[in-house]
Design a protein around this motif. Structure first.
Motif, PDB file in Angstrom:
ATOM      1  N   LYS A   9     -10.845  -2.165  16.785  1.00  0.00           N
ATOM      2  CA  LYS A   9     -10.614  -1.815  18.192  1.00  0.00           C
ATOM      3  C   LYS A   9     -10.093  -0.383  18.350  1.00  0.00           C
ATOM      4  O   LYS A   9      -9.734   0.031  19.447  1.00  0.00           O
ATOM      5  N   GLY A  10     -10.013   0.370  17.250  1.00  0.00           N
ATOM      6  CA  GLY A  10      -9.669   1.782  17.354  1.00  0.00           C
ATOM      7  C   GLY A  10      -8.244   2.158  17.012  1.00  0.00           C
ATOM      8  O   GLY A  10      -7.853   3.306  17.196  1.00  0.00           O
ATOM      9  N   PHE A  11      -7.443   1.226  16.531  1.00  0.00           N
ATOM     10  CA  PHE A  11      -6.066   1.524  16.142  1.00  0.00           C
ATOM     11  C   PHE A  11      -5.994   1.908  14.667  1.00  0.00           C
ATOM     12  O   PHE A  11      -6.826   1.485  13.864  1.00  0.00           O
ATOM     13  N   ARG A  12      -5.004   2.685  14.320  1.00  0.00           N
ATOM     14  CA  ARG A  12      -4.643   2.904  12.917  1.00  0.00           C
ATOM     15  C   ARG A  12      -3.527   1.913  12.630  1.00  0.00           C
ATOM     16  O   ARG A  12      -2.534   1.851  13.371  1.00  0.00           O
ATOM     17  N   VAL A  13      -3.669   1.123  11.575  1.00  0.00           N
ATOM     18  CA  VAL A  13      -2.747   0.019  11.319  1.00  0.00           C
ATOM     19  C   VAL A  13      -2.057   0.198   9.971  1.00  0.00           C
ATOM     20  O   VAL A  13      -2.695   0.509   8.970  1.00  0.00           O
ATOM     21  N   THR A  14      -0.748  -0.021   9.963  1.00  0.00           N
ATOM     22  CA  THR A  14       0.051  -0.053   8.740  1.00  0.00           C
ATOM     23  C   THR A  14       0.664  -1.438   8.639  1.00  0.00           C
ATOM     24  O   THR A  14       1.249  -1.925   9.608  1.00  0.00           O
ATOM     25  N   LEU A  15       0.527  -2.063   7.457  1.00  0.00           N
ATOM     26  CA  LEU A  15       1.080  -3.397   7.237  1.00  0.00           C
ATOM     27  C   LEU A  15       2.380  -3.335   6.455  1.00  0.00           C
ATOM     28  O   LEU A  15       2.552  -2.476   5.596  1.00  0.00           O
ATOM     29  N   ALA A  16       3.274  -4.273   6.763  1.00  0.00           N
ATOM     30  CA  ALA A  16       4.522  -4.447   6.018  1.00  0.00           C
ATOM     31  C   ALA A  16       4.749  -5.948   5.852  1.00  0.00           C
ATOM     32  O   ALA A  16       4.497  -6.724   6.778  1.00  0.00           O
ATOM     33  N   GLN A  17       5.241  -6.347   4.673  1.00  0.00           N
ATOM     34  CA  GLN A  17       5.424  -7.773   4.371  1.00  0.00           C
ATOM     35  C   GLN A  17       6.688  -8.365   4.976  1.00  0.00           C
ATOM     36  O   GLN A  17       6.835  -9.580   5.048  1.00  0.00           O
ATOM     37  N   ASP A  18       7.622  -7.513   5.380  1.00  0.00           N
ATOM     38  CA  ASP A  18       8.878  -7.988   5.959  1.00  0.00           C
ATOM     39  C   ASP A  18       9.531  -6.848   6.717  1.00  0.00           C
ATOM     40  O   ASP A  18       9.006  -5.732   6.752  1.00  0.00           O
ATOM     41  N   GLY A  19      10.670  -7.135   7.308  1.00  0.00           N
ATOM     42  CA  GLY A  19      11.347  -6.121   8.111  1.00  0.00           C
ATOM     43  C   GLY A  19      11.807  -4.923   7.308  1.00  0.00           C
ATOM     44  O   GLY A  19      11.739  -3.781   7.784  1.00  0.00           O
ATOM     45  N   GLN A  20      12.284  -5.142   6.090  1.00  0.00           N
ATOM     46  CA  GLN A  20      12.748  -4.031   5.259  1.00  0.00           C
ATOM     47  C   GLN A  20      11.597  -3.065   4.964  1.00  0.00           C
ATOM     48  O   GLN A  20      11.732  -1.860   5.121  1.00  0.00           O
ATOM     49  N   GLU A  21      10.452  -3.616   4.543  1.00  0.00           N
ATOM     50  CA  GLU A  21       9.293  -2.759   4.282  1.00  0.00           C
ATOM     51  C   GLU A  21       8.802  -2.111   5.574  1.00  0.00           C
ATOM     52  O   GLU A  21       8.397  -0.954   5.584  1.00  0.00           O
ATOM     53  N   GLY A  22       8.882  -2.843   6.680  1.00  0.00           N
ATOM     54  CA  GLY A  22       8.481  -2.283   7.965  1.00  0.00           C
ATOM     55  C   GLY A  22       9.328  -1.084   8.337  1.00  0.00           C
ATOM     56  O   GLY A  22       8.813  -0.059   8.793  1.00  0.00           O
ATOM     57  N   LEU A  23      10.626  -1.178   8.126  1.00  0.00           N
ATOM     58  CA  LEU A  23      11.526  -0.066   8.429  1.00  0.00           C
ATOM     59  C   LEU A  23      11.235   1.125   7.523  1.00  0.00           C
ATOM     60  O   LEU A  23      11.207   2.274   7.982  1.00  0.00           O
ATOM     61  N   GLU A  24      10.989   0.858   6.238  1.00  0.00           N
ATOM     62  CA  GLU A  24      10.654   1.933   5.304  1.00  0.00           C
ATOM     63  C   GLU A  24       9.356   2.621   5.707  1.00  0.00           C
ATOM     64  O   GLU A  24       9.275   3.853   5.712  1.00  0.00           O
ATOM     65  N   ARG A  25       8.354   1.836   6.067  1.00  0.00           N
ATOM     66  CA  ARG A  25       7.060   2.414   6.466  1.00  0.00           C
ATOM     67  C   ARG A  25       7.190   3.179   7.782  1.00  0.00           C
ATOM     68  O   ARG A  25       6.588   4.227   7.949  1.00  0.00           O
ATOM     69  N   TYR A  26       7.993   2.660   8.712  1.00  0.00           N
ATOM     70  CA  TYR A  26       8.210   3.369   9.980  1.00  0.00           C
ATOM     71  C   TYR A  26       8.909   4.704   9.733  1.00  0.00           C
ATOM     72  O   TYR A  26       8.552   5.722  10.331  1.00  0.00           O
ATOM     73  N   SER A  27       9.893   4.710   8.832  1.00  0.00           N
ATOM     74  CA  SER A  27      10.621   5.948   8.529  1.00  0.00           C
ATOM     75  C   SER A  27       9.698   6.995   7.914  1.00  0.00           C
ATOM     76  O   SER A  27       9.830   8.184   8.194  1.00  0.00           O
ATOM     77  N   ALA A  28       8.754   6.547   7.088  1.00  0.00           N
ATOM     78  CA  ALA A  28       7.827   7.467   6.424  1.00  0.00           C
ATOM     79  C   ALA A  28       6.704   7.927   7.349  1.00  0.00           C
ATOM     80  O   ALA A  28       6.205   9.052   7.214  1.00  0.00           O
ATOM     81  N   ASP A  29       6.294   7.070   8.281  1.00  0.00           N
ATOM     82  CA  ASP A  29       5.152   7.362   9.150  1.00  0.00           C
ATOM     83  C   ASP A  29       5.354   6.611  10.465  1.00  0.00           C
ATOM     84  O   ASP A  29       4.848   5.504  10.634  1.00  0.00           O
ATOM     85  N   PRO A  30       6.115   7.185  11.408  1.00  0.00           N
ATOM     86  CA  PRO A  30       6.440   6.476  12.649  1.00  0.00           C
ATOM     87  C   PRO A  30       5.198   5.983  13.399  1.00  0.00           C
ATOM     88  O   PRO A  30       4.199   6.691  13.502  1.00  0.00           O
ATOM     89  N   ALA A  31       5.294   4.766  13.890  1.00  0.00           N
ATOM     90  CA  ALA A  31       4.206   4.142  14.639  1.00  0.00           C
ATOM     91  C   ALA A  31       4.411   4.347  16.135  1.00  0.00           C
ATOM     92  O   ALA A  31       5.523   4.600  16.598  1.00  0.00           O
TER      93      ALA A  31
END
Length: 135
Positions: A31-53
């Protein structure tokens, strides 16, 4: 010279059910989005810090860091970040973690199972309300 094509909206998906996360990634990517997956909140926070969504989708019940803790941490970093909560478990307890309170907005809570079209419509509404570029 033609106008540059805008970058797709970036969605972070924090979901511990791998098949559900991969299906959502596939659907949103188509549908045109760029998607980043995280397995849990900790990984989600790390991924957000590295590449804000631009937008976040999270489950509530996850290992290491649950969705409520992730939302609290994201609100510290980006108070107006649009968040979609998809969960099979939700108690509407009053108090600091009451997801219906104004302090968590913009936030939408959907009960699982959720159809892909409802997810897409909700993300689109959140993006429009936050005045993000179109999908």
């Amino acid at each position: 010279m033609p106008d540059p094509v805008p970058a797709p909206l970036h969605v972070l998906v924090a979901e511990d059910e791998a098949l559900a996360a991969m299906a959502l990634e596939d659907f949103l990517s188509r549908k045109g989005f760029r998607v980043t997956l995280a397995q849990d909140g900790q990984e989600g926070l790390e991924r957000y810090s590295a590449d804000p969504a631009d937008l976040v989708i999270t489950d509530l019940r996850m290992p290491r860091m649950d969705g409520r803790a992730l939302i609290r941490e994201l609100r510290i970093r980006a108070a107006g970040l649009p968040i979609l909560v998809m969960t099979g478990f939700l108690s509407m307890e009053a108090g600091e973690d009451d997801l219906t309170s104004e302090r968590w907005q913009p936030l939408v809570v959907l009960r699982k199972p959720v159809s892909p079209q409802v997810i897409l419509d909700t993300l689109t509404s959140l993006a429009q309300a936050a005045k993000l570029r179109p999908v």
